[in-house]
Design an enzyme around this catalytic site. Structure first.
Site, mmCIF file in Angstrom:
data_model
loop_
_atom_site.group_PDB
_atom_site.id
_atom_site.type_symbol
_atom_site.label_atom_id
_atom_site.label_comp_id
_atom_site.label_asym_id
_atom_site.label_seq_id
_atom_site.Cartn_x
_atom_site.Cartn_y
_atom_site.Cartn_z
ATOM 1 N N ARG A 43 -19.864 28.454 76.176
ATOM 2 C CA ARG A 43 -20.320 27.634 77.176
ATOM 3 C C ARG A 43 -19.067 27.511 78.276
ATOM 4 N NH1 ARG A 43 -24.422 25.494 75.360
ATOM 5 N NH2 ARG A 43 -25.301 25.586 73.161
ATOM 6 N N SER A 44 -18.068 28.142 78.284
ATOM 7 C CA SER A 44 -16.930 27.944 78.969
ATOM 8 C C SER A 44 -17.124 27.697 80.502
ATOM 9 C CB SER A 44 -16.081 29.030 78.760
ATOM 10 O OG SER A 44 -16.301 30.144 79.321
ATOM 11 N N MET A 45 -18.300 28.332 81.037
ATOM 12 C CA MET A 45 -18.724 28.435 82.275
ATOM 13 C C MET A 45 -19.705 27.224 82.778
ATOM 14 S SD MET A 45 -16.509 30.295 84.000
ATOM 15 C CE MET A 45 -17.251 30.715 85.559
#
Length: 190
Positions: A43-45
């Site tokens: 979910r880092s982007m």
């Protein structure tokens, strides 16, 4: 692995799907290194690139034209990192020669708040991150995930050599079937 894309209006989605299918048909003829699909795990982007999206990554033109601020790139996870993903998806926020300062939850590039129209208002870097002040070395870029509160990126492993980048994202197919386009920075200089 994470990044920023905006949804394509339905009237344009057919064109993008046709372009993607054409690209997938050309790849076996030209060579698998021209464009590569990559599955996004993490979910880092977010919010732009969702967990489960598939990116189509251009592996050739960035080698000819270079990379710039705002580009979403795929890179191998640094060997020194204890991380489970073999590759990461991040956004370039600074290029060679740029001064990067991170502190008090803020990102400054060359002494100014970086223009990041692809981020939700109020996005900040965790204040627990130790202050960073450096000049990006020649042949390198500084990358961050768009989900600044949950991203393993240059805050942890420093600048990334351009030669190690796999390529630049062209577009993504979201887990719900939405076509997403990479967001880009408002300008080439902050």
């Amino acid at each position: 692995m994470v990044g920023m894309f905006s949804s394509v209006p339905a009237r344009h989605a057919g064109w993008f799907v046709a372009a993607a299918l054409t690209g997938f048909m050309v790849v076996p003829v030209v060579g698998a290194s021209v464009a590569q699909p990559w599955h996004v795990e993490g979910r880092s982007m977010e919010p732009g690139i969702q967990d489960g999206s598939v990116l189509l990554v251009d592996t050739i033109s960035p080698r000819l034209t270079g990379y710039g601020r705002g580009d979403i790139v795929v890179l191998p996870t640094p060997a020194s990192a204890r991380y489970t993903f073999p590759v990461l998806v991040k956004r370039i926020v600074a290029v060679a020669g740029d001064r990067v300062d991170i502190g008090d939850g803020r990102l400054l590039v060359n002494g100014h708040a970086a223009p990041e129209p692809y981020l939700p208002p109020g996005t900040s870097i965790p204040t627990a991150v130790p202050p960073i002040s450096l000049v990006v070395p020649e042949g390198s870029v500084f990358v961050l995930g768009d989900h600044r509160q949950n991203s393993f990126d240059s805050k942890s492993f420093g600048p990334v050599p351009v030669m190690s980048l796999v390529g630049r994202a062209w577009f993504a197919l979201g887990p719900g079937g939405d076509v997403e386009l990479p967001g880009t920075a408002a300008g080439s200089t902050p």
